[in-house]
Design a protein around this motif. Structure first.
Motif, PDB file in Angstrom:
ATOM      1  N   ILE A 149       9.123  -1.100   7.891  1.00 16.37           N
ATOM      2  CA  ILE A 149       8.175  -1.403   6.809  1.00 16.37           C
ATOM      3  C   ILE A 149       6.997  -2.212   7.351  1.00 16.37           C
ATOM      4  CG2 ILE A 149       7.863  -2.560   4.588  1.00 16.37           C
ATOM      5  CD1 ILE A 149       9.583  -0.039   4.461  1.00 16.37           C
ATOM      6  N   ALA A 150       7.286  -3.201   8.185  1.00 18.84           N
ATOM      7  CA  ALA A 150       6.215  -4.021   8.760  1.00 18.84           C
ATOM      8  C   ALA A 150       5.279  -3.178   9.621  1.00 18.84           C
ATOM      9  CB  ALA A 150       6.814  -5.160   9.582  1.00 18.84           C
ATOM     10  N   GLU A 151       5.832  -2.235  10.374  1.00 22.67           N
ATOM     11  CA  GLU A 151       5.010  -1.379  11.231  1.00 22.67           C
ATOM     12  C   GLU A 151       4.144  -0.439  10.397  1.00 22.67           C
ATOM     13  OE1 GLU A 151       3.260   0.240  14.585  1.00 22.67           O
ATOM     14  OE2 GLU A 151       4.388  -1.624  14.281  1.00 22.67           O
ATOM     15  N   ILE A 152       4.693   0.081   9.311  1.00 21.65           N
ATOM     16  CA  ILE A 152       3.896   0.941   8.420  1.00 21.65           C
ATOM     17  C   ILE A 152       2.703   0.152   7.887  1.00 21.65           C
ATOM     18  CG2 ILE A 152       3.883   2.175   6.217  1.00 21.65           C
ATOM     19  CD1 ILE A 152       6.848   2.839   6.772  1.00 21.65           C
ATOM     20  N   ALA A 153       2.953  -1.082   7.462  1.00 19.60           N
ATOM     21  CA  ALA A 153       1.871  -1.913   6.938  1.00 19.60           C
ATOM     22  C   ALA A 153       0.799  -2.152   8.001  1.00 19.60           C
ATOM     23  CB  ALA A 153       2.430  -3.246   6.439  1.00 19.60           C
ATOM     24  N   ARG A 154       1.221  -2.445   9.238  1.00 20.16           N
ATOM     25  CA  ARG A 154       0.246  -2.681  10.318  1.00 20.16           C
ATOM     26  C   ARG A 154      -0.601  -1.440  10.574  1.00 20.16           C
ATOM     27  NH1 ARG A 154       4.493  -5.831  12.593  1.00 20.16           N
ATOM     28  NH2 ARG A 154       5.340  -3.993  13.660  1.00 20.16           N
ATOM     29  N   GLU A 155       0.042  -0.290  10.654  1.00 19.88           N
ATOM     30  CA  GLU A 155      -0.694   0.941  10.950  1.00 19.88           C
ATOM     31  C   GLU A 155      -1.602   1.340   9.788  1.00 19.88           C
ATOM     32  OE1 GLU A 155       1.914   4.026  12.193  1.00 19.88           O
ATOM     33  OE2 GLU A 155       2.573   2.966  13.999  1.00 19.88           O
ATOM     34  N   TRP A 156      -1.127   1.149   8.573  1.00 22.67           N
ATOM     35  CA  TRP A 156      -1.922   1.514   7.394  1.00 22.67           C
ATOM     36  C   TRP A 156      -3.174   0.648   7.299  1.00 22.67           C
ATOM     37  CZ3 TRP A 156       0.031   1.167   1.638  1.00 22.67           C
ATOM     38  CH2 TRP A 156      -0.682   2.089   0.854  1.00 22.67           C
ATOM     39  N   ARG A 157      -3.052  -0.593   7.719  1.00 18.11           N
ATOM     40  CA  ARG A 157      -4.197  -1.506   7.681  1.00 18.11           C
ATOM     41  C   ARG A 157      -5.369  -0.951   8.491  1.00 18.11           C
ATOM     42  NH1 ARG A 157      -8.185  -3.570   8.568  1.00 18.11           N
ATOM     43  NH2 ARG A 157      -8.791  -5.747   8.812  1.00 18.11           N
ATOM     44  N   HIS A 158      -5.082  -0.201   9.536  1.00 24.05           N
ATOM     45  CA  HIS A 158      -6.143   0.289  10.430  1.00 24.05           C
ATOM     46  C   HIS A 158      -6.819   1.547   9.910  1.00 24.05           C
ATOM     47  CE1 HIS A 158      -5.212  -2.738  13.327  1.00 24.05           C
ATOM     48  NE2 HIS A 158      -3.982  -2.294  13.526  1.00 24.05           N
ATOM     49  N   TRP A 161      -8.320  -0.158   4.948  1.00 27.33           N
ATOM     50  CA  TRP A 161      -8.050  -1.156   3.910  1.00 27.33           C
ATOM     51  C   TRP A 161      -8.427  -2.541   4.416  1.00 27.33           C
ATOM     52  CZ3 TRP A 161      -7.064   0.849  -0.680  1.00 27.33           C
ATOM     53  CH2 TRP A 161      -6.500   2.128  -0.745  1.00 27.33           C
ATOM     54  N   CYS A 162      -8.788  -3.413   3.479  1.00 27.48           N
ATOM     55  CA  CYS A 162      -9.142  -4.788   3.825  1.00 27.48           C
ATOM     56  C   CYS A 162      -7.952  -5.508   4.466  1.00 27.48           C
ATOM     57  CB  CYS A 162      -9.590  -5.515   2.557  1.00 27.48           C
ATOM     58  SG  CYS A 162      -9.976  -7.243   2.779  1.00 27.48           S
ATOM     59  N   ALA A 163      -6.770  -5.272   3.918  1.00 24.64           N
ATOM     60  CA  ALA A 163      -5.537  -5.860   4.452  1.00 24.64           C
ATOM     61  C   ALA A 163      -4.363  -5.089   3.862  1.00 24.64           C
ATOM     62  CB  ALA A 163      -5.433  -7.343   4.077  1.00 24.64           C
ATOM     63  N   VAL A 164      -3.244  -5.083   4.561  1.00 24.23           N
ATOM     64  CA  VAL A 164      -2.003  -4.515   4.032  1.00 24.23           C
ATOM     65  C   VAL A 164      -0.874  -5.453   4.420  1.00 24.23           C
ATOM     66  CG1 VAL A 164      -0.397  -2.570   4.016  1.00 24.23           C
ATOM     67  CG2 VAL A 164      -2.850  -2.147   4.281  1.00 24.23           C
ATOM     68  N   ARG A 165      -0.098  -5.875   3.430  1.00 14.98           N
ATOM     69  CA  ARG A 165       1.017  -6.779   3.695  1.00 14.98           C
ATOM     70  C   ARG A 165       2.305  -6.191   3.128  1.00 14.98           C
ATOM     71  NH1 ARG A 165      -0.392 -13.147   3.668  1.00 14.98           N
ATOM     72  NH2 ARG A 165      -2.360 -13.025   4.817  1.00 14.98           N
ATOM     73  N   PRO A 166       3.407  -6.288   3.866  1.00 15.27           N
ATOM     74  CA  PRO A 166       4.680  -5.828   3.328  1.00 15.27           C
ATOM     75  C   PRO A 166       5.269  -6.846   2.365  1.00 15.27           C
ATOM     76  CG  PRO A 166       5.003  -6.706   5.531  1.00 15.27           C
ATOM     77  CD  PRO A 166       3.520  -6.763   5.258  1.00 15.27           C
TER      78      PRO A 166
END
Length: 250
Positions: A149-158, A161-166
């Motif tokens: 889940i944390a990795e999905i959030a990191r990749e999605w942020r790029h 999006w302004c930011a993505v947090r799990p």
């Protein structure tokens, strides 16, 4: 030879919306591949349990089944519960060959489905750079699932999006409301909550309550029978069908 039956295995819930969502997803998969036999069964709570469906398939002389966990991460149910149920069923019905497919996530199709739900809830593509997203999952005690889940959030942020947090509805931290407030504290102009769950139920309701309590600007719907999710089920089915046979292990 006929194609193996696709058996979608969901966790199950006392909430009737859960089974209704699974049935709608099964119908969408059927519509994408006419002629493929698609069944659904549940690990608990709902009446249509996995052993019962496999017994019916064996009685109807089915020979091959691909059991697909309706799960977004590889945690306890995928590693332990489902293999145990399938091993027991195949011991009872030795003429029935059952393969367990991989869980659904991670996949770009799931990210596409998340974005579909965000746009359906009112966001526009032009809002990406000013919007922080809370990727809210059900939660798990399995470190592998939390890391995914944390990795999905990191990749999605790029992806703009302004930011993505799990965030997590149970078992892990932070909770949805805490992630929303953290984005606010960072000065993010707009905060949206994207539930990384398939069907409505107790934990998705907890995500929604957290989003409301923290004043999120927007709450997307659960993934449900999204077209991307139906396509992903067929992708996992095809992968399992062409993969070398493997033993069902815990």
């Amino acid at each position: 030879m006929s194609a193996p039956t696709l058996l979608i295995i969901a966790h199950g819930s006392r909430d009737p919306r859960h089974a209704a969502t699974v049935d709608a997803l099964r119908a969408r998969v059927r519509s994408l591949r006419p002629g493929l036999r698609v069944e659904a069964a549940f690990l608990e709570f709902n009446a249509v349990r996995v052993p019962r469906v496999l017994a019916r398939l064996a009685a109807e002389d089915a020979t091959e089944v691909i059991a697909l966990p309706l799960l977004l991460t590889r945690a306890f149910h995928a590693k332990t519960d489902i293999p145990a149920v399938l091993r027991e069923a195949t011991a009872r019905h030795p003429r029935l060959s059952v393969r367990q497919a991989e869980v659904l996530g991670p996949s770009p199709l799931l990210v596409d489905a998340l974005e579909r739900r965000l746009y359906e809830a009112g966001l526009r593509p032009a809002d990406r750079s000013s919007t922080g997203v809370v990727l809210a999952s059900a939660g798990s005690t399995d470190p592998e699932a939390i890391a995914v889940i944390a990795e999905i959030a990191r990749e999605w942020r790029h992806t703009g999006w302004c930011a993505v947090r799990p965030a997590f509805a149970s078992a892990s931290l932070p909770r949805t409301e805490d992630a929303v407030r953290a984005l606010r504290a960072d000065g993010v102009p707009r905060v949206a909550v994207a539930p990384y769950v398939i069907a409505p139920g107790r934990l998705p309701d907890r995500i929604a309550h957290g989003a409301e309590a923290a004043g999120a600007d927007l709450l997307a719907s659960v993934l449900g029978p999204a077209p991307e999710l139906a396509r992903l089920l067929l992708t996992r089915y095809d992968e399992a069908r062409t993969a070398p046979p493997a033993l069902l292990t815990a």
